[in-house]
Design a protein around this motif. Structure first.
Motif, PDB file in Angstrom:
ATOM      1  N   ILE A 134      -3.949  67.262  34.177  1.00  0.00           N
ATOM      2  CA  ILE A 134      -4.193  66.177  35.121  1.00  0.00           C
ATOM      3  C   ILE A 134      -4.131  64.716  34.254  1.00  0.00           C
ATOM      4  N   HIS A 135      -4.950  64.992  33.090  1.00  0.00           N
ATOM      5  CA  HIS A 135      -5.223  63.877  32.658  1.00  0.00           C
ATOM      6  C   HIS A 135      -3.822  63.261  31.677  1.00  0.00           C
ATOM      7  N   HIS A 136      -2.921  64.222  31.866  1.00  0.00           N
ATOM      8  CA  HIS A 136      -1.632  63.624  31.173  1.00  0.00           C
ATOM      9  C   HIS A 136      -0.572  63.770  32.074  1.00  0.00           C
ATOM     10  N   ASP A 137      -0.624  63.478  33.270  1.00  0.00           N
ATOM     11  CA  ASP A 137       0.113  63.378  34.327  1.00  0.00           C
ATOM     12  C   ASP A 137       0.499  61.989  34.663  1.00  0.00           C
ATOM     13  N   SER A 138       1.666  61.442  34.389  1.00  0.00           N
ATOM     14  CA  SER A 138       2.147  60.058  34.409  1.00  0.00           C
ATOM     15  C   SER A 138       1.888  59.747  35.812  1.00  0.00           C
ATOM     16  N   GLY A 139       2.108  60.612  36.771  1.00  0.00           N
ATOM     17  CA  GLY A 139       2.048  60.192  38.241  1.00  0.00           C
ATOM     18  C   GLY A 139       0.665  59.849  38.695  1.00  0.00           C
ATOM     19  N   ILE A 140      -0.134  59.994  37.818  1.00  0.00           N
ATOM     20  CA  ILE A 140      -1.533  59.571  37.793  1.00  0.00           C
ATOM     21  C   ILE A 140      -2.112  58.584  37.022  1.00  0.00           C
ATOM     22  N   TYR A 141      -1.758  58.553  35.733  1.00  0.00           N
ATOM     23  CA  TYR A 141      -1.959  57.597  34.630  1.00  0.00           C
ATOM     24  C   TYR A 141      -0.730  56.957  34.217  1.00  0.00           C
ATOM     25  N   ASP A 142      -0.600  55.703  34.435  1.00  0.00           N
ATOM     26  CA  ASP A 142       0.928  55.343  33.881  1.00  0.00           C
ATOM     27  C   ASP A 142       0.788  55.478  32.138  1.00  0.00           C
ATOM     28  N   ASP A 143       2.114  55.907  31.807  1.00  0.00           N
ATOM     29  CA  ASP A 143       2.435  56.142  30.599  1.00  0.00           C
ATOM     30  C   ASP A 143       1.348  56.986  29.881  1.00  0.00           C
ATOM     31  N   ALA A 144       0.931  58.238  30.619  1.00  0.00           N
ATOM     32  CA  ALA A 144      -0.042  59.235  30.237  1.00  0.00           C
ATOM     33  C   ALA A 144      -0.210  59.501  29.030  1.00  0.00           C
ATOM     34  N   ASP A 145       0.923  59.729  28.204  1.00  0.00           N
ATOM     35  CA  ASP A 145       1.035  60.393  27.023  1.00  0.00           C
ATOM     36  C   ASP A 145       0.835  59.425  25.901  1.00  0.00           C
ATOM     37  N   ARG A 146       0.473  58.236  26.329  1.00  0.00           N
ATOM     38  CA  ARG A 146      -0.023  56.956  25.285  1.00  0.00           C
ATOM     39  C   ARG A 146      -1.235  56.846  25.308  1.00  0.00           C
ATOM     40  N   PHE A 147      -1.886  56.731  24.182  1.00  0.00           N
ATOM     41  CA  PHE A 147      -3.418  56.102  24.014  1.00  0.00           C
ATOM     42  C   PHE A 147      -3.253  54.759  24.156  1.00  0.00           C
ATOM     43  N   ASP A 148      -4.192  54.235  25.321  1.00  0.00           N
ATOM     44  CA  ASP A 148      -4.160  52.733  25.516  1.00  0.00           C
ATOM     45  C   ASP A 148      -5.719  52.587  25.645  1.00  0.00           C
ATOM     46  N   PRO A 149      -6.402  52.009  24.565  1.00  0.00           N
ATOM     47  CA  PRO A 149      -7.794  52.132  24.367  1.00  0.00           C
ATOM     48  C   PRO A 149      -8.433  51.306  25.589  1.00  0.00           C
ATOM     49  N   PHE A 150      -7.931  50.371  26.223  1.00  0.00           N
ATOM     50  CA  PHE A 150      -8.317  49.490  27.145  1.00  0.00           C
ATOM     51  C   PHE A 150      -8.072  49.497  28.510  1.00  0.00           C
ATOM     52  N   ARG A 151      -7.601  50.799  28.844  1.00  0.00           N
ATOM     53  CA  ARG A 151      -6.882  51.254  30.103  1.00  0.00           C
ATOM     54  C   ARG A 151      -7.926  51.268  30.958  1.00  0.00           C
ATOM     55  N   PHE A 152      -9.065  51.657  30.851  1.00  0.00           N
ATOM     56  CA  PHE A 152     -10.121  51.610  32.056  1.00  0.00           C
ATOM     57  C   PHE A 152     -10.959  50.245  32.206  1.00  0.00           C
ATOM     58  N   ALA A 153     -10.707  49.508  31.102  1.00  0.00           N
ATOM     59  CA  ALA A 153     -11.614  48.221  31.050  1.00  0.00           C
ATOM     60  C   ALA A 153     -10.592  47.471  32.015  1.00  0.00           C
ATOM     61  N   ASP A 154      -9.440  47.594  31.856  1.00  0.00           N
ATOM     62  CA  ASP A 154      -8.227  46.663  32.561  1.00  0.00           C
ATOM     63  C   ASP A 154      -8.574  47.078  34.061  1.00  0.00           C
ATOM     64  N   LEU A 155      -8.581  48.490  34.338  1.00  0.00           N
ATOM     65  CA  LEU A 155      -8.764  49.093  35.609  1.00  0.00           C
ATOM     66  C   LEU A 155     -10.096  48.706  36.439  1.00  0.00           C
ATOM     67  N   ARG A 156     -11.314  48.390  35.501  1.00  0.00           N
ATOM     68  CA  ARG A 156     -12.536  47.915  36.150  1.00  0.00           C
ATOM     69  C   ARG A 156     -12.338  46.675  36.365  1.00  0.00           C
ATOM     70  N   ALA A 157     -11.508  45.707  35.910  1.00  0.00           N
ATOM     71  CA  ALA A 157     -11.494  44.307  36.281  1.00  0.00           C
ATOM     72  C   ALA A 157     -10.796  43.987  37.622  1.00  0.00           C
ATOM     73  N   GLU A 158     -10.281  45.125  38.182  1.00  0.00           N
ATOM     74  CA  GLU A 158      -9.544  45.275  39.539  1.00  0.00           C
ATOM     75  C   GLU A 158     -10.706  45.076  40.440  1.00  0.00           C
ATOM     76  N   ASP A 159     -10.567  44.504  41.715  1.00  0.00           N
ATOM     77  CA  ASP A 159     -11.458  44.541  42.768  1.00  0.00           C
ATOM     78  C   ASP A 159     -11.889  45.790  43.120  1.00  0.00           C
ATOM     79  N   GLY A 160     -13.258  46.077  43.124  1.00  0.00           N
ATOM     80  CA  GLY A 160     -13.737  47.233  43.844  1.00  0.00           C
ATOM     81  C   GLY A 160     -13.661  48.303  42.766  1.00  0.00           C
ATOM     82  N   GLU A 161     -13.416  48.307  41.785  1.00  0.00           N
ATOM     83  CA  GLU A 161     -12.904  49.238  40.560  1.00  0.00           C
ATOM     84  C   GLU A 161     -14.097  49.357  39.505  1.00  0.00           C
TER      85      GLU A 161
END
Length: 552
Positions: free
Chosen positions: A447-474
């Motif tokens: 699930i964690h490596h499903d690119s249908g759930i996470y963009d470019d899931a097989d790439r380590f993106d250190p600030f992926r979740f910081a960027d997501l948290r910047a979105e409204d309500g996230e």
């Protein structure tokens, strides 16, 4: 003390040879013949792994060596539909559809049991003890008292992390020093955890002079005293006990259930570990009990640590030194075990953290990618300037939080999570029938490596979740301690890791301290170390080394 890498090497070398030899007697005869000839209700599930005459027994070695790729293959091949995989002498049913994950989360414990799935995997009754399995009163203590006290205890966490790194690394000015990453992290985590678990009686300061540590002209760490007086044997015991429990679990699982009590006595060192713990804890427990008897439960200067909380809640025989020592070893096991050793298909009943599964791969990512350091340093400096080194500061370090959460997603501690054992027949809403006695798990890594759930899931993106948290309500959804059907590193639902707030707090403090106090790198030309795999468990390489120097 034998190094952790040596311990792990012995486990991995024995897994296909000695451990299988241990189990030969248990895998032959009537028990096996009955199991492999009986028609199973699980036959309706598509199979990943062995499906021949020996059934799940024939797939045991494949499970030990290739579980992650097998799970991902099943996830892809069957489009998220349930399938079964041959594990260590049994079939596991694997689910992944969000609807089924939610139904598994909501299933009553009397139908789908987390506790019994854990006991099946680790044989808790024979490794950690009968009382640990049947009276897990320590779990609500971790969920409540430990979490509530994190703000008050944060200075001690920070103190111990700084001193532990300083003394473990033994750096010479600004020269690069190569250290074994796993052994180093284990020592720091064991020391820091025990500062909160048993306090200073077993982590006593010596009279050495302060050791000032600076990392910039503007920011200076407070002076801390050397810990030459800390009890090394207590630390060694807890690390060795963790290895013994995990070895014991896999050995016992190679035999039929009726042999478990005998095998537990013959092939584990757990009873000896408990006796050793008693020697350390007896004077502390007896002294505290005298104060309770004389001055009452809330006596003046009462320690605020895990041992005190356990003594407050223990009843009857649980108040004995032996059982309190056993309980303390279990608490330490839960904090230490999520290393490269989680080769079972579930986690222990406390599951306080994924300490090693996070901090060591995080070090490897940091060492292999120096471009990540500056954004982290800028955030840490800005937050510390306003909040100081405090728990509130940790909550505001979104990039640090994201770095660790992305490590959980990308690397993780295993291919499966949310394991449950069916205590009675269970049927999902889509008609999937789970017969009594079956283990059901979720394909978390797939699930964690499903690119249908996470963009470019097989790439380590250190600030992926910081960027997501910047979105409204996230902001809340994507912080490290949050769980949902798409992020399962801490599990999900009422059995999610009860100590994840403590874990996240300690891990973020460790990473922030390393970033601010040190430069790190891999040896020149060395690639980022590969994950180590054993069964459904994944972990950082136990032999890889990282180079440290005091920050220039």
């Amino acid at each position: 003390m034998q190094s952790l890498a040596d311990n792990l090497k012995s486990v991995t070398e024995k897994a296909p040879l000695e451990l299988v030899t241990y189990g030969v007697a248990g895998l032959v005869g009537v028990t096996v013949l009955v199991k492999i000839t009986r028609k199973s209700a699980l036959d309706v599930f598509p199979t990943v792994g062995s499906s021949g005459l020996l059934g799940p027994y024939g797939g045991a070695l494949k499970f030990l060596r290739n579980c992650s790729s097998m799970i991902r293959a099943g996830y892809s091949q069957y489009g998220g539909k349930p399938f079964k995989i041959a594990a260590l002498g049994q079939w596991l049913v694997v689910v992944s559809e969000p609807k089924l994950v939610e139904e598994l989360r909501k299933a009553p414990d009397e139908h789908m049991s987390f506790t019994e799935a854990t006991n099946d995997a680790l044989k808790i009754e024979y490794t950690l003890g009968y009382e640990i399995h049947h009276n897990a009163y320590h779990v609500p203590i971790i969920r409540s008292q430990l979490t509530r006290n994190l703000t008050a205890l944060y200075p001690e966490i920070r103190d111990e992390i700084v001193v532990a790194f300083e003394e473990t690394l033994q750096l010479n000015d600004h020269e690069w020093t190569t250290v074994p990453a796993l052994d180093t992290a284990m020592k720091v985590i064991c020391r820091t955890s025990n500062r909160l678990f048993v306090g200073l009686p077993l982590c006593m300061y010596s009279s050495s002079p302060p050791l000032p540590l600076r990392f910039t002209a503007k920011f200076r760490l407070p002076p801390f005293r050397s810990s030459a007086g800390r009890n090394a044997d207590w630390m060694d015991l807890n690390i060795e006990f963790t290895v013994d429990v995990l070895k014991g679990g896999i050995i016992i699982n190679m035999f039929p259930e009726f042999l478990a009590p005998l095998v537990g006595k013959l092939f584990t060192n757990v009873p000896a570990g408990t006796r050793r713990a008693e020697k350390h804890l007896r004077p502390i427990i007896e002294e505290r009990q005298r104060f309770i008897d004389e001055y009452g439960r809330d006596w003046a200067d009462k320690p605020n640590d895990m041992l005190a909380w356990l003594m407050d809640e223990a009843e009857g025989d649980e108040r004995s030194v032996r059982l309190l020592a056993q309980r303390m070893l279990t608490v330490n096991f839960s904090a230490i075990h999520a290393s490269p050793f989680p080769f079972m298909h579930t986690a222990n009943p406390m599951l306080m953290s994924s300490f090693f599964a996070d901090i060591i791969p995080s070090l490897y990512h940091l060492a292999a990618n120096p471009q990540y350091v500056q954004p982290l340093r800028e955030e840490i400096e800005a937050v510390v300037a306003k909040e100081g080194w405090s728990k509130i500061a940790m909550t505001k370090m979104r990039k640090v939080d994201s770095f660790l959460k992305e490590t959980q997603r990308y690397d993780g501690i295993g291919s499966l999570s949310m394991s449950r054992k069916a205590l009675k027949d269970f049927t999902f809403s889509d008609g999937t029938f789970i017969p009594k006695g079956t283990i059901v798990s979720v394909a978390s890594r797939a699930i964690h490596h499903d690119s249908g759930i996470y963009d470019d899931a097989d790439r380590f993106d250190p600030f992926r979740f910081a960027d997501l948290r910047a979105e409204d309500g996230e902001a809340m959804k994507h912080q490290m301690v949050s769980t949902n059907p798409d992020f399962l590193s801490f599990g999900h639902g009422r059995h999610a890791c009860p100590g994840r707030f403590f874990a996240a707090n300690e891990l973020k403090t460790m990473l922030a301290h390393v970033v601010m106090a040190y430069d790190v790198k891999l040896a020149d030309g060395a690639p980022r170390p590969e994950l180590f795999e054993l069964g459904s468990g994944l972990g950082a390489s136990p032999t890889a080394k990282v180079m440290f120097r005091k920050r220039v």
